[in-house]
Write an enzyme that holds these catalytic residues in place. Structure first.
Site, PDB file in Angstrom:
ATOM      1  N   HIS A  24       0.816  -1.235   0.000  1.00 37.16           N
ATOM      2  CA  HIS A  24       0.000   0.000   0.000  1.00 37.16           C
ATOM      3  C   HIS A  24       0.847   1.282   0.000  1.00 37.16           C
ATOM      4  O   HIS A  24       0.729   2.148   0.848  1.00 37.16           O
ATOM      5  CB  HIS A  24      -1.090  -0.005   1.084  1.00 37.16           C
ATOM      6  CG  HIS A  24      -0.657  -0.304   2.496  1.00 37.16           C
ATOM      7  ND1 HIS A  24       0.331   0.391   3.146  1.00 37.16           N
ATOM      8  CD2 HIS A  24      -1.103  -1.211   3.394  1.00 37.16           C
ATOM      9  CE1 HIS A  24       0.466  -0.074   4.380  1.00 37.16           C
ATOM     10  NE2 HIS A  24      -0.391  -1.048   4.540  1.00 37.16           N
ATOM     11  N   HIS A  78      -4.290  -8.747  15.324  1.00 41.01           N
ATOM     12  CA  HIS A  78      -4.460  -7.587  14.424  1.00 41.01           C
ATOM     13  C   HIS A  78      -5.277  -8.023  13.212  1.00 41.01           C
ATOM     14  O   HIS A  78      -5.030  -9.095  12.647  1.00 41.01           O
ATOM     15  CB  HIS A  78      -3.064  -7.108  14.013  1.00 41.01           C
ATOM     16  CG  HIS A  78      -3.023  -5.967  13.069  1.00 41.01           C
ATOM     17  ND1 HIS A  78      -3.996  -4.995  13.026  1.00 41.01           N
ATOM     18  CD2 HIS A  78      -2.109  -5.614  12.127  1.00 41.01           C
ATOM     19  CE1 HIS A  78      -3.675  -4.104  12.096  1.00 41.01           C
ATOM     20  NE2 HIS A  78      -2.537  -4.464  11.527  1.00 41.01           N
ATOM     21  N   GLU A  80      -5.697  -6.384  10.177  1.00 43.34           N
ATOM     22  CA  GLU A  80      -5.366  -5.978   8.804  1.00 43.34           C
ATOM     23  C   GLU A  80      -5.198  -7.233   7.942  1.00 43.34           C
ATOM     24  O   GLU A  80      -4.730  -8.282   8.392  1.00 43.34           O
ATOM     25  CB  GLU A  80      -4.100  -5.109   8.776  1.00 43.34           C
ATOM     26  CG  GLU A  80      -3.940  -4.428   7.417  1.00 43.34           C
ATOM     27  CD  GLU A  80      -2.904  -3.306   7.388  1.00 43.34           C
ATOM     28  OE1 GLU A  80      -2.229  -3.072   8.400  1.00 43.34           O
ATOM     29  OE2 GLU A  80      -2.789  -2.654   6.330  1.00 43.34           O
ATOM     30  N   ASP A  82      -3.318  -8.502   5.784  1.00 46.07           N
ATOM     31  CA  ASP A  82      -2.096  -9.308   5.611  1.00 46.07           C
ATOM     32  C   ASP A  82      -1.951 -10.351   6.723  1.00 46.07           C
ATOM     33  O   ASP A  82      -1.154 -11.278   6.597  1.00 46.07           O
ATOM     34  CB  ASP A  82      -0.835  -8.422   5.511  1.00 46.07           C
ATOM     35  CG  ASP A  82      -0.731  -7.384   6.605  1.00 46.07           C
ATOM     36  OD1 ASP A  82      -1.762  -6.910   7.104  1.00 46.07           O
ATOM     37  OD2 ASP A  82       0.411  -7.017   6.954  1.00 46.07           O
ATOM     38  N   HIS A 145      -0.740  -0.403  15.019  1.00 50.90           N
ATOM     39  CA  HIS A 145      -1.069   0.821  14.336  1.00 50.90           C
ATOM     40  C   HIS A 145      -2.538   0.882  13.894  1.00 50.90           C
ATOM     41  O   HIS A 145      -2.911   1.805  13.164  1.00 50.90           O
ATOM     42  CB  HIS A 145      -0.126   1.007  13.127  1.00 50.90           C
ATOM     43  CG  HIS A 145      -0.410   0.041  11.992  1.00 50.90           C
ATOM     44  ND1 HIS A 145      -0.719   0.489  10.729  1.00 50.90           N
ATOM     45  CD2 HIS A 145      -0.477  -1.295  11.923  1.00 50.90           C
ATOM     46  CE1 HIS A 145      -0.923  -0.547   9.938  1.00 50.90           C
ATOM     47  NE2 HIS A 145      -0.792  -1.635  10.636  1.00 50.90           N
ATOM     48  N   ASP A 164       2.393  -6.252  14.479  1.00 48.52           N
ATOM     49  CA  ASP A 164       3.189  -5.463  13.533  1.00 48.52           C
ATOM     50  C   ASP A 164       4.405  -4.792  14.197  1.00 48.52           C
ATOM     51  O   ASP A 164       5.368  -4.438  13.514  1.00 48.52           O
ATOM     52  CB  ASP A 164       2.323  -4.356  12.912  1.00 48.52           C
ATOM     53  CG  ASP A 164       1.559  -4.832  11.687  1.00 48.52           C
ATOM     54  OD1 ASP A 164       1.946  -5.837  11.078  1.00 48.52           O
ATOM     55  OD2 ASP A 164       0.562  -4.172  11.332  1.00 48.52           O
ATOM     56  N   TYR A 192      10.455   0.351   8.240  1.00 44.36           N
ATOM     57  CA  TYR A 192       9.130  -0.086   8.697  1.00 44.36           C
ATOM     58  C   TYR A 192       8.568   0.932   9.698  1.00 44.36           C
ATOM     59  O   TYR A 192       7.407   1.351   9.603  1.00 44.36           O
ATOM     60  CB  TYR A 192       9.255  -1.471   9.342  1.00 44.36           C
ATOM     61  CG  TYR A 192       7.949  -2.133   9.622  1.00 44.36           C
ATOM     62  CD1 TYR A 192       7.374  -3.001   8.698  1.00 44.36           C
ATOM     63  CD2 TYR A 192       7.267  -1.892  10.802  1.00 44.36           C
ATOM     64  CE1 TYR A 192       6.156  -3.608   8.951  1.00 44.36           C
ATOM     65  CE2 TYR A 192       6.060  -2.494  11.067  1.00 44.36           C
ATOM     66  CZ  TYR A 192       5.508  -3.351  10.138  1.00 44.36           C
ATOM     67  OH  TYR A 192       4.307  -3.944  10.398  1.00 44.36           O
ATOM     68  N   HIS A 225       5.988  -9.642  10.919  1.00 45.69           N
ATOM     69  CA  HIS A 225       6.718  -9.490   9.649  1.00 45.69           C
ATOM     70  C   HIS A 225       8.212  -9.611   9.916  1.00 45.69           C
ATOM     71  O   HIS A 225       8.728  -9.021  10.879  1.00 45.69           O
ATOM     72  CB  HIS A 225       6.484  -8.116   9.023  1.00 45.69           C
ATOM     73  CG  HIS A 225       5.083  -7.848   8.592  1.00 45.69           C
ATOM     74  ND1 HIS A 225       4.489  -8.506   7.541  1.00 45.69           N
ATOM     75  CD2 HIS A 225       4.157  -6.983   9.062  1.00 45.69           C
ATOM     76  CE1 HIS A 225       3.253  -8.056   7.379  1.00 45.69           C
ATOM     77  NE2 HIS A 225       3.022  -7.148   8.294  1.00 45.69           N
TER      78      HIS A 225
HETATM   79 FE1  FEO Z   1      -1.018  -3.750   9.980  1.00 47.35          FE
HETATM   80 FE2  FEO Z   1       1.063  -6.173   8.908  1.00 47.35          FE
HETATM   81  O1  FEO Z   1      -0.573  -5.329   9.108  1.00 47.35           O
END
Ligand code: FEO
Length: 396
Positions: A24, A78, A80, A82, A145, A164, A192, A225
């Site tokens: 994104h 989380h 999101e 991903d 976040h 994250d 990041y 990640h």
């Molecule tokens: Fe906020 Fe890695 O997703």
């Protein structure tokens, strides 16, 4: 990729995305990973999932350890996509007894997937559950976040599953910080932070204070990640402390675009002036540097100098993009200056100065504006601007 036992009976079961190049708007030239963790105990728990196209990888990895149907609990740190894209298929497969998430997590999961019938159990900060030998303490990290974000701390193992937080977009066959070059790893972690967490820096400070208040002993940080912090968990916490304080160092970034090299020659002259003061600088041509790499350079700079020629009574579109991105990420505690060439109307320096003021940067007077092509005297004025910015940086 095989599952990896990161601690006794705790496994990395995620996926490696070697090919993603745009996250994104954040450039990921070295890909990323979507980390999920399986804890084998009296109750078997899966912490987070993966991006939807990688669901098979997750299921195969789990299947090398246990029958996925044996999983009792799914913990969603989380929502999101991903990390949650695989959730509908995973829930269908494992039929968990409970899905643990934060209050905002439950709301977001329903808003994403429309499944109010999943066996949610909402957990707030301070709530703990037992898996048998392992106790899981939940720590909500709202707006770090997303509103739903939380972390899970495995008390007996002193392992923080940090969602994250403390992550990096870097696809590797290695799984641990001590298996890769630490400087490169910290570079990915800084990028990041700059692109995902910078605007939430005050909350990062509060989180660090909370971890200290709770006296959380952390032997390992396993983010969602990139690499797991096994040897150097303290190093990344220290780095987060430094980045979130936004003190910066004696460094200036000159971010510019150019049409016929007039603005570029002004940028070079400003750099010469900065050099005279001994302040480090980076020249960042917007056509050659991605916005997400530029904001990473802004992270530890004390000065941001913006340059654009006037185009159609405005600024170059690349610069408009950069300003939009930078404003959103809210870097603070910096000095700013603007420069640019023009042919007839000459609005760019005013527009750039206003953008810097809007970001609450302290403006160094004398933004430099040159008609068509800079003369020797014009370039001397630019050098002087560089020296003034350098002096302001050293006085901060
Ligand atoms: Fe906020 Fe890695 O997703």
């Amino acid at each position: 990729m095989q599952p990896v036992e990161i601690m006794k009976d705790i496994f990395w079961v995620g996926a490696i995305d070697w090919c993603v190049r745009d996250f994104h708007g954040y450039s990921t030239p070295k890909g990323t990973t979507y980390n999920a963790y399986l804890v084998k105990d009296e109750k078997i728990a899966l912490f987070d999932t993966v991006k939807k196209p990688f669901t098979r990888n997750l299921v195969e990895n789990i299947g090398k350890i246990i029958d996925p149907k044996q999983i009792d609990y799914l913990v969603v740190n989380h929502v999101e996509m991903d990390h949650s894209g695989a959730i509908p298929e995973i829930i269908e497969l494992i039929q968990p007894e409970k899905v643990f998430c934060s209050p905002m997590g439950k709301k977001a999961l329903i808003e994403h997937f429309g499944r109010e019938d999943w066996p949610f159990e909402v957990v707030e900060s301070g709530r703990s559950i037992s898996l048998g030998k392992n106790t899981v303490d939940f720590l909500e990290t709202r707006m770090l976040h997303w509103p739903d974000s939380m972390m899970s701390y495995l008390r007996e193992q002193r392992l923080l599953l940090s969602s994250d937080g403390f992550g990096q977009h870097w696809a590797t066959s290695e799984r641990f910080d001590d298996e890769v070059n630490l400087s490169e790893l910290l570079g990915h972690a800084a990028k990041y932070y700059a692109n995902i967490l910078l605007l939430y820096s005050p909350l990062v400070q509060k989180l660090i204070a909370k971890v200290q208040e709770l006296k959380l002993e952390i032997d390992m940080i396993a983010p969602d990640h990139g690499l797991i912090w096994r040897r150097n968990p303290g190093k990344i916490i220290e780095a987060y402390d430094e980045w979130s304080l936004q003190k910066g160092r004696n460094k200036a970034v000159i971010i510019y675009d150019t049409m016929w090299q007039s603005t570029e020659s002004m940028a070079f002259a400003i750099a010469r002036g900065l050099s005279d003061t001994g302040v480090q600088y980076k020249l960042l041509n917007l056509k050659l540097n991605h916005r997400s790499d530029i904001i990473t350079e802004v992270l530890d700079a004390k000065a941001v100098i913006l340059g654009s020629p006037t185009l159609n009574n405005g600024i170059m579109p690349t610069m408009a993009d950069m300003i939009c991105y930078m404003k959103g990420l809210k870097p603070t505690n910096k000095v700013g200056a603007a420069f640019g060439s023009y042919g007839w109307s000459g609005e760019s320096v005013k527009i750039l100065t206003e953008a810097l003021e809007e970001m609450k940067f302290k403006i160094v007077d004398g933004g430099s504006k040159v008609k068509y092509v800079p003369t020797v005297d014009d370039l001397k004025i630019c050098e002087e601007l560089g020296r003034r910015v350098g002096t302001a940086v050293k006085e901060m």
